[in-house]
Design an enzyme around this catalytic site. Structure first.
Site, short mmCIF file in Angstrom:
data_model
loop_
_atom_site.label_atom_id
_atom_site.label_comp_id
_atom_site.label_asym_id
_atom_site.label_seq_id
_atom_site.Cartn_x
_atom_site.Cartn_y
_atom_site.Cartn_z
N MET A 10 1.09 -0.72 0.37
CA MET A 10 0.00 0.01 0.16
C MET A 10 0.61 1.13 0.28
O MET A 10 1.72 1.44 0.41
CB MET A 10 -1.04 -0.28 1.42
CG MET A 10 -1.92 -1.21 0.84
SD MET A 10 -2.90 -1.04 2.65
CE MET A 10 -4.62 0.50 1.65
N CYS A 99 13.93 -0.85 -8.53
CA CYS A 99 13.12 -0.40 -7.41
C CYS A 99 11.64 -1.80 -7.75
O CYS A 99 11.63 -2.78 -6.21
CB CYS A 99 12.40 0.10 -7.35
SG CYS A 99 11.32 0.46 -5.46
N CYS A 201 10.94 7.19 -8.27
CA CYS A 201 9.62 6.41 -7.13
C CYS A 201 10.72 6.68 -5.75
O CYS A 201 9.48 7.22 -5.26
CB CYS A 201 10.50 5.23 -7.26
SG CYS A 201 11.64 4.45 -7.54
#
Length: 361
Positions: A10, A99, A201
């Protein structure tokens, strides 16, 4: 459902929130896990704290537990160090790809299994096909999303079939508009209209040049045209990429400022940025090489095969021929491609399947 515990990554955004909601509606025992991948600097623009609050708000609304885990050290060691090394070498890396392979589908997945996860889930726009029968046994294929404008298989080109074996992508068959509509209908007010995150990111939306200056010393030098004439000064080769037009700061004599300059190369030995104006023929490449292709679910049997490829995220797929060279390949395009950039990824496709990809050399 005998195996029904799903740990969802999440992020505090609408995509992962709806992914968690859909899994709960399907009867899974859902647990949320929020990743903290970057230690913020004083006055930084990273929104990690706000995102964590949004993730908690969504979890409360859904009636599921959510935990926060810190992977900042893993990110620094396995992603950011490579990122800096590539920039130092004059290349343009894509840390979001690493990532996914090193953090979201490795460190995160291991942690999730410690929580008892039977399945790992994320809000990526893509799909997965499990138990595909091949000559070497059953495997998993990475499949493009139904929403082509949001498809994220490009950023997942370095994951493996083994990493995908217990993964669920609940948004694979959904359009982004549907995702936002679902969030509104279920009262996920914290994220329903939240703007999509952009930028790299781990640092979010901030001045990238200033950020990079904190880690790599700038080496100013000359900007030269193709004849070698000096037309300006650069702040450091790492701040520029092939095809770049904006931010070159070329002006002064000979009406330089009135011309449309763009970057066509870098000379690391001389510390010179090479630019051109007018026609951009020098930016087009008919082929590229990559030293190592990661094939997801197995490589094609032929050493030479046809497929389509992308050399950047938003690019339409381009027909090409792949000739394997050991673990790497030479990829020849049917039509020359603009600004193929070393350090970025070439990603291969066969119909709806993402075959995998490799770093452009």
């Amino acid at each position: 459902m005998e195996r029904n515990k799903a740990v969802v990554g999440m992020s505090g955004g609408v995509d992962s929130a709806v992914a968690a909601l859909m899994l709960k509606d399907r009867g899974y025992d859902v647990v949320g896990l929020f990743m903290h991948n970057w230690e913020e600097e004083e006055g930084g623009a990273c929104t990690s704290a706000d995102d964590w609050e949004d993730a908690r708000s969504v979890a409360s609304r859904l009636g599921i537990p959510v935990y926060s885990v810190n992977f900042a050290k893993e990110y620094m060691d396995r992603v950011f160090s490579y990122f800096l090394a590539e920039y130092k070498a004059g290349r343009t890396p894509n840390p979001d790809v690493l990532c996914n392979r090193e953090i979201k589908f490795d460190a995160f997945a291991h942690y999730a299994r410690e929580l008892g996860a039977d399945y790992i889930a994320t809000g990526h726009y893509c799909d997965v096909r499990h138990n595909v029968k091949t000559e070497n046994g059953a495997t998993s294929y990475l499949i493009k999303a139904a929403d082509e404008s949001k498809d994220q298989t490009y950023f997942l080109n370095q994951v493996t079939a083994e990493q995908l074996a217990d993964v669920i992508f609940p948004l694979g068959r959904m359009k982004k508009t549907e995702v936002r509509a679902v969030a509104e209908r279920y009262g996920l007010d914290a994220v329903a209209k939240k703007k999509d995150s952009t930028g790299i990111c781990f640092i979010g939306e901030r001045n990238f040049k200033k950020f990079l200056m904190n880690y790599l010393p700038a080496r100013p030098g000359n900007i030269v045209d193709e004849s070698g004439a000096v037309v300006g000064r650069h702040d450091g080769l790492m701040y520029y990429t092939l095809g770049q037009r904006r931010g070159l700061g070329i002006g002064g004599k000979k009406d330089y400022a009135a011309r449309r300059w763009f970057v066509v190369g870098k000379d690391l030995g001389r510390n010179e940025l090479i630019v051109s104006c007018g026609e951009d023929d020098r930016l087009f490449s008919s082929s590229l090489t990559t030293p190592d292709i990661n094939f997801i679910g197995g490589a094609p049997a032929e050493q030479t095969f046809r497929c389509t490829a992308k050399t950047r995220y938003r690019q339409p797929e381009q027909p090409c021929t792949v000739r394997m060279r050991g673990r790497g390949a030479e990829i020849t395009f049917d039509s020359p491609q603009r600004a193929v950039t070393p350090g970025q990824y070439v990603v291969l496709y066969s119909g709806e399947r993402c075959l995998g990809g490799g770093v452009i050399d």
